[in-house]
Design an enzyme around this catalytic site. Structure first.
Site, short mmCIF file in Angstrom:
data_model
loop_
_atom_site.label_atom_id
_atom_site.label_comp_id
_atom_site.label_asym_id
_atom_site.label_seq_id
_atom_site.Cartn_x
_atom_site.Cartn_y
_atom_site.Cartn_z
CB CYS A 76 -10.45 4.56 -3.72
SG CYS A 76 -10.82 6.30 -2.69
CB CYS A 100 -6.80 6.47 -4.54
SG CYS A 100 -8.56 7.19 -4.16
#
Length: 374
Positions: free
Chosen positions: A103, A207
């Site tokens: 991410c 995330c």
């Protein structure tokens, strides 16, 4: 102090205390500060663990308090294509990926940076990560010296492990104000400035997907494949719901507590190995069992912050998971794409799919994906 008043910084506002204080500190340093809130997940907006609306409201409240403009952007498609699909494929292959690292690579320091550049005309971006960076002088830059990424000052919060995929070019465009502080100081500043996020708890979980029951969440996307839990000798001692739900070295969640091993051994059980061909989880007793120990690892998908591959054996330290104590090791290059890493002392629960991240003292050199343990 240099004049920052002509430099625009776009701060990734998450609705948390770290990004809130980052925006405040950059304002105090004289930068033109604007915020950008990212929405990167839309699959289950109405479920109780989706906090996007609350996070956006908190980010907006902080920006209003500081008198800065907050932009919003939806990167859900990019997150799905570049992070989540990889995450699922790795779990399908029986590995344990780290989506937060991907991410950061694909969303926070790529899509975000591109949007900040192309649409918002940014000089820098800033995030609330606990890392530091060096600032080479113009003369040093002319001589080929590149910015380096350093561990955060707060060793308990240091997030360099999650940022090893950044290049020195990305580091050069990024600011990390809270990396120079310890967490209690960050909360104190937020409270002093009356920021709504001062006492907001830190987010955990995957995330951008938040805190939820992992087994239940993964089961929405990957069909469960139950199988046997066996001892190394082949004795069936239980059932698992799917290899993807387990990671090497795991103790909790095996549901075989109280099962005695050979000779009446009552030591706790750990995941020692995954037999993908047979869909069998191998459980071992005691954290010192030989199956849990590795002399080293093989890693691929290498990324070095300064983009220079390591050509000769290098003594340094490595982390094979977040918040792990540094492990002294030697990197032995195989080729530009693969390395062998030999630990000074055997290590427990080195897990394929996770990242091995390397350090020379405070400097994060880069890392790679663990392919296998040796």
């Amino acid at each position: 102090m240099s004049d920052n008043s002509q430099k625009k910084v776009i701060v990734g506002m998450s609705g948390g205390v770290d990004s809130s204080v980052s925006a405040y500190l950059l304002q105090q340093q004289g930068y033109q500060v604007e915020g950008l809130f990212m929405k990167n997940w839309e699959e289950d907006d109405n479920e109780e663990y989706c906090t996007a609306a609350e996070d956006l409201a908190d980010a907006q409240a902080v920006c209003d308090k500081l008198g800065i403009h907050l932009h919003t952007i939806n990167f859900a498609a990019e997150y799905w294509d570049n992070v989540f699909e990889y995450f699922l494929e790795e779990y399908k292959a029986g590995r344990t990926p780290n989506p937060d690292i991907l991410c950061n690579k694909e969303i926070k320091f790529k899509a975000f940076l591109e949007f900040a550049d192309e649409v918002l005309d940014a000089d820098f971006i800033a995030m609330g990560h606990y890392v530091r960076r060096t600032f080479p002088t113009a003369e040093e830059i002319a001589n080929g010296i590149k910015p380096q990424m350093l561990r955060g000052l707060d060793s308990n919060k240091d997030q360099s492990y999650f940022l090893y995929t950044l290049s020195s070019e990305q580091v050069a465009r990024s600011l990390f104000p809270v990396g120079e502080l310890e967490k209690p100081e960050v909360r104190r500043i937020a409270e002093e400035q009356g920021l709504i996020t001062a006492k907001k708890k830190d987010s955990t979980g995957i995330c951008f997907i938040g805190e939820r029951k992992f087994t239940e969440f993964l089961g929405k996307y990957l069909p469960a494949q139950p199988g046997n839990i066996e001892t190394p000798e082949g004795k069936v001692i239980g059932q698992h719901q799917g290899l993807m739900y387990h990671t090497l070295g795991q103790r909790k969640g095996l549901h075989i507590g109280g099962t005695k091993g050979g000779g009446g051994n009552e030591d706790p059980w750990f995941v020692g190995e995954k037999d993908l061909k047979r869909n069998v989880l191998i459980a071992v007793q005691g954290k010192d069992h030989p199956l849990l120990k590795s002399q080293g690892l093989l890693a691929s998908q290498l990324h070095w912050v300064d983009r220079t591959p390591i050509k000769a054996p290098l003594s340094c330290t490595v982390k094979t998971r977040y918040r792990q104590t540094d492990i002294p090791c030697t990197i032995i290059p195989v080729d530009d794409e693969n390395i062998k890493v030999i630990f000074d002392e055997p290590q427990i629960a080195v897990t394929p799919g996770q990242s091995a991240v390397f350090y020379l003292d405070e400097v994060c050199l880069g890392g790679g994906i663990i392919e296998e343990r040796i």
